[in-house]
Design a protein around this motif. Structure first.
Motif, PDB file in Angstrom:
ATOM      1  N   ARG A 110      55.700  19.462 -10.456  1.00  0.00           N
ATOM      2  CA  ARG A 110      54.850  20.453 -11.140  1.00  0.00           C
ATOM      3  C   ARG A 110      55.562  21.747 -11.015  1.00  0.00           C
ATOM      4  N   ALA A 111      56.707  22.068 -10.693  1.00  0.00           N
ATOM      5  CA  ALA A 111      57.690  23.398 -10.670  1.00  0.00           C
ATOM      6  C   ALA A 111      57.615  24.044 -12.240  1.00  0.00           C
ATOM      7  N   ASP A 112      57.586  23.266 -13.311  1.00  0.00           N
ATOM      8  CA  ASP A 112      57.776  23.949 -14.506  1.00  0.00           C
ATOM      9  C   ASP A 112      56.455  24.793 -14.681  1.00  0.00           C
ATOM     10  N   GLU A 113      55.156  24.137 -14.397  1.00  0.00           N
ATOM     11  CA  GLU A 113      53.852  24.627 -14.296  1.00  0.00           C
ATOM     12  C   GLU A 113      53.744  25.876 -13.523  1.00  0.00           C
ATOM     13  N   ALA A 114      54.183  25.638 -12.310  1.00  0.00           N
ATOM     14  CA  ALA A 114      54.376  26.999 -11.330  1.00  0.00           C
ATOM     15  C   ALA A 114      55.286  27.702 -11.750  1.00  0.00           C
ATOM     16  N   LEU A 115      56.485  27.602 -12.271  1.00  0.00           N
ATOM     17  CA  LEU A 115      57.091  28.767 -12.729  1.00  0.00           C
ATOM     18  C   LEU A 115      56.631  29.586 -14.081  1.00  0.00           C
ATOM     19  N   ALA A 116      55.974  28.869 -14.839  1.00  0.00           N
ATOM     20  CA  ALA A 116      55.314  29.492 -15.989  1.00  0.00           C
ATOM     21  C   ALA A 116      54.102  30.305 -15.350  1.00  0.00           C
ATOM     22  N   LEU A 117      53.559  30.060 -14.423  1.00  0.00           N
ATOM     23  CA  LEU A 117      52.367  30.818 -13.780  1.00  0.00           C
ATOM     24  C   LEU A 117      53.184  32.132 -13.172  1.00  0.00           C
ATOM     25  N   LEU A 118      54.007  31.760 -12.626  1.00  0.00           N
ATOM     26  CA  LEU A 118      54.710  32.869 -11.749  1.00  0.00           C
ATOM     27  C   LEU A 118      55.519  34.109 -12.731  1.00  0.00           C
ATOM     28  N   GLU A 119      55.961  33.343 -13.974  1.00  0.00           N
ATOM     29  CA  GLU A 119      56.264  34.414 -14.858  1.00  0.00           C
ATOM     30  C   GLU A 119      55.316  35.334 -15.478  1.00  0.00           C
TER      31      GLU A 119
END
Length: 93
Positions: free
Chosen positions: A34-43
């Motif tokens: 789920r890293a891509d989802e987390a990165l999108a949130l963090l961005e």
């Protein structure tokens, strides 16, 4: 802190700050598939010109979220309103 080039999209200018490689690595290690989802949130923190201390705040958000995407989403929204709340809770409590 590396600044990404400003991008004009639908009449608005994005002031997104590029994410540090060490932050990306930490997200990938913590969130796995789920890293891509987390990165999108963090961005979402760092995309406005008034967002300050972007790298520090993103790391604080990750610390407070502790691997939970719902907490990550909540902490990013908190940081977007007032980044000092996130820094205080991550660094001084």
């Amino acid at each position: 802190m590396a600044l990404a080039p400003s991008v004009v999209h639908r009449g608005t200018v994005s002031h997104a700050v590029a994410m540090e490689p060490s932050t990306i690595d930490a997200v990938r290690a913590t969130y796995g598939s789920r890293a891509d989802e987390a990165l999108a949130l963090l961005e979402r923190y760092g995309d406005e010109p008034w967002h300050r201390e972007v790298d520090r705040v993103r790391r604080a958000v990750l610390t407070l979220a502790a691997g939970d995407l719902d907490k990550l989403r909540l902490r990013v929204e908190t940081a977007r309103r007032d980044y000092r709340d996130v820094l205080f809770n991550a660094e001084y409590r």
